[in-house]
Design an enzyme around this catalytic site. Sequence first.
Site, mmCIF file in Angstrom:
data_model
loop_
_atom_site.group_PDB
_atom_site.id
_atom_site.type_symbol
_atom_site.label_atom_id
_atom_site.label_comp_id
_atom_site.label_asym_id
_atom_site.label_seq_id
_atom_site.Cartn_x
_atom_site.Cartn_y
_atom_site.Cartn_z
ATOM 1 N N CYS A 197 -20.754 -33.331 5.211
ATOM 2 C CA CYS A 197 -19.911 -33.744 6.343
ATOM 3 C C CYS A 197 -18.452 -33.523 5.968
ATOM 4 O O CYS A 197 -17.996 -33.986 4.912
ATOM 5 C CB CYS A 197 -20.169 -35.211 6.679
ATOM 6 S SG CYS A 197 -19.125 -35.797 8.064
ATOM 7 N N CYS B 194 0.815 -1.222 0.000
ATOM 8 C CA CYS B 194 0.000 0.000 0.000
ATOM 9 C C CYS B 194 0.844 1.266 0.000
ATOM 10 O O CYS B 194 0.290 2.365 -0.087
ATOM 11 C CB CYS B 194 -0.942 0.005 1.206
ATOM 12 S SG CYS B 194 -0.089 0.006 2.794
ATOM 13 N N CYS C 7 -2.531 -5.254 5.039
ATOM 14 C CA CYS C 7 -2.158 -5.871 3.762
ATOM 15 C C CYS C 7 -1.893 -7.360 3.932
ATOM 16 O O CYS C 7 -2.306 -8.182 3.097
ATOM 17 C CB CYS C 7 -0.942 -5.166 3.177
ATOM 18 S SG CYS C 7 -1.260 -3.469 2.633
ATOM 19 N N CYS D 172 11.708 -14.256 5.905
ATOM 20 C CA CYS D 172 12.431 -13.476 4.898
ATOM 21 C C CYS D 172 12.761 -12.060 5.332
ATOM 22 O O CYS D 172 13.452 -11.338 4.604
ATOM 23 C CB CYS D 172 11.625 -13.415 3.606
ATOM 24 S SG CYS D 172 9.952 -12.741 3.837
ATOM 25 N N CYS E 216 9.801 -13.264 -3.756
ATOM 26 C CA CYS E 216 10.126 -14.016 -2.544
ATOM 27 C C CYS E 216 9.314 -15.311 -2.517
ATOM 28 O O CYS E 216 8.106 -15.322 -2.785
ATOM 29 C CB CYS E 216 9.814 -13.164 -1.309
ATOM 30 S SG CYS E 216 10.271 -13.967 0.244
ATOM 31 N N CYS F 34 -7.392 -29.261 -11.160
ATOM 32 C CA CYS F 34 -8.497 -30.116 -10.737
ATOM 33 C C CYS F 34 -9.206 -29.477 -9.546
ATOM 34 O O CYS F 34 -8.558 -29.044 -8.585
ATOM 35 C CB CYS F 34 -7.990 -31.508 -10.378
ATOM 36 S SG CYS F 34 -9.290 -32.621 -9.768
ATOM 37 N N CYS G 28 -5.650 -20.808 -21.868
ATOM 38 C CA CYS G 28 -4.422 -21.574 -22.106
ATOM 39 C C CYS G 28 -4.640 -23.040 -21.790
ATOM 40 O O CYS G 28 -5.720 -23.461 -21.374
ATOM 41 C CB CYS G 28 -3.285 -21.006 -21.271
ATOM 42 S SG CYS G 28 -3.580 -21.078 -19.493
ATOM 43 N N CYS H 183 -7.124 -37.960 -9.358
ATOM 44 C CA CYS H 183 -8.299 -38.488 -8.664
ATOM 45 C C CYS H 183 -9.303 -39.162 -9.599
ATOM 46 O O CYS H 183 -10.230 -39.833 -9.136
ATOM 47 C CB CYS H 183 -9.002 -37.389 -7.872
ATOM 48 S SG CYS H 183 -9.638 -36.033 -8.894
ATOM 49 N N CYS I 3 4.922 -15.072 0.800
ATOM 50 C CA CYS I 3 5.263 -13.667 1.056
ATOM 51 C C CYS I 3 4.905 -12.845 -0.180
ATOM 52 O O CYS I 3 5.266 -13.214 -1.307
ATOM 53 C CB CYS I 3 6.748 -13.540 1.381
ATOM 54 S SG CYS I 3 7.338 -11.830 1.500
#
EC number: 2.3.2.31
Length: 714
Positions: free
Chosen positions: A580, A489, A512, A504, A536, A669, A664, A654, A527
């Site tokens: 559930c 920001c 933020c 880091c 990072c 999944c 693209c 799966c 990060c």
Amino acid sequence: MSLSSGGWTRASPPAQSSSSHLGHEASQSACSTVLMSVKVSVCHSGIRPLCLPGAGDESLRLQLSMDPGKAGEFRLALRDISATAAGRSVFIAEFDLKTVQYEVKTPLCHELSLATPPHDRISFKFRCEQEAQEWATVVMSSLREAHRVAISSSTEEGRLPPPPLATQSKAPMPRTEEICAELVSAIEAGDVRSASVCASSLAKQKAALSIQPSKRNYTDSEVCLAVVVEDASSSCCVSVKVFPHSTIGALKQQVFSDYGFHPRVQRWVIGQSLCSDHRSLASYGVQRDGDTAFLYLISARQARLSRGIYQQDQESALLMVPTTHQAHQEAVSNGPAALNTASRPYSTLPTRLHNSHNTLSNNAGGSERLGLSDIRDLINLELPQLNEALGPNRTSIQPGWACPTCTYINKPTRPGCEMCSADRPEGYTVPGNYRPDALELRRIQQEKEAIRQYQQARETERRENFARLVQMDGQDLVPNPERVECRICYVELESGEGVLLRECLHCFCKECLRSVILMSEDPQVACPYRDESYACDCVLQEREIRALVSVDDYQHWLQRGLSVAESRCEGSYHCATADCPGWCVYEDTVNTFHCPVCKKQNCLLCKAIHEGMNCKQYQDDLTARAINDSAARRTRDLLKTLVNSGEAMHCPQCGIIVQKKEGCDWLRCTVCHTEICWVTRGPRWGPKGPGDISGGCRCNVNKQRCHPKCQNCH
């Protein structure tokens, strides 16, 4: 202050001895008249003193005589007067003044050399400058007269005149010297009118003069002169004891004797002025202790100084009489009665061989005169004792190591140079029999105490740092220690307002980071630091996320992590109860799963809940319902058609049916979150996940596409 036609000189008190005789006096022979006689000491070729058996420095006398019956006939003789009391007079050497060259080297040193080969030389040392100047005036006048008569005789006989001999100064006229003396007296008496008359008379004669104040105008005490010595590559500071009335030339000789720097390579600068040899230190402002002078050393090549000249001048400087500073100080402190003692030259020669003296005295006779070869033989008799006196075994060697940078001799136990702090040579070892003195022991003790205090302070600092780290580790969020800007920001954060990530050390504001956590689809929140060349790859820790978000958001984040873990696990099974969240990881030996959330019994073989029926009964019932349920049948047929036509595919992880709508060739999944390459119908990455190129489609490896029709599978 004294003045002569040859130049202004410092006045010395009048000599009380009878060693100097001006005027005419009868000589030992009836045909010659002695013009002047003066006591000297002799150095042969400027290297070693002339050692005469039984004749000390006070027993040698230079004598200038002339033949009244012959114009221009002058004789210069060196006599030994030590045997005068016995009625004998020994002439060591005698020369015709027309066959020699006479040169004034220094105010106290003159040199005689033969005009014809082999050009042998003899150097004379005088006791005081006044005697030497008077002698030089008489000798130079006689020398010019002898040459003038020789030139006239050669012209009358039709021969070419001999080449002119080197002289040091013009012959002063008697009247000029009288005016100089009157001017000195008038200035000392403060008679302005008489001084003006004398100065006007000298100006009309265009007499060559130079002026220098007398020593009596200066203080008699020595001052400590701070000298900054520099050459092309290094510099150092030394202290030199000098008198303010000393000349720059005398200071150069003193530095030459003490440190070995030849006067030719010395360039003195005092008060931003390049010093001249004839001026005194006081004229450049040297008056008190601590005054600074700069000595710049040039190269021997630039000064045109050869090794032979340096060695010759160095040996001459070592055997010269002490400077006039000490003689002047003793004369002033003891009064006129001590003048003879103050002006007596010191001798650095060893004790003379008396047996050699007796032998040579008997062989010499009363009036025998020796040539230069005989003088050389006399010198060689004293060489064994002289070499022993000047031998290196007489010199005491200071223990320690020499600094390779500034050549300062440091004490053996010192680890670094005391002057320039350079390291001690690695190959140097402290002698085993060396015993440090009290000052060195104190320094060693202080070094040990300093090391102990340093180690103690370092240990205290380590403990404080460890306590600070432990305290910081107990906090969920690490605040920023200094002012920083949030890279998301772009708000300036004061100290403690932001959050410093542990992994880091990137700093962001709390809002933020909270938004990044809530918007992240992956349970591992990366990060958010990005720039043009770096992204990072560190992640936020669990306790950082717990401290940043609310309790509900934290539970939602945990549930999201469980869902992703379930979808990525190969042996996972989700409870068949609607809505559930329970699931498990089954094994081959386990066929049922009791859900801890809904308390239902799940059959792992049938992948369903069929309480009250076994697996056979449930499969038959399912088949029957599929035949009668047209909606289930149409859905099954549609999915098979999409897969067969290539518009859909089974997930390689799966097995559910997935379909690419647009864009693209990369898709994920929705159940197991496996990244899929659409064009190859397989996983995008290897078994280790994103970035693993050991499996998957290996797109862009070695700059090769995974398929000719690949449309960027990322």
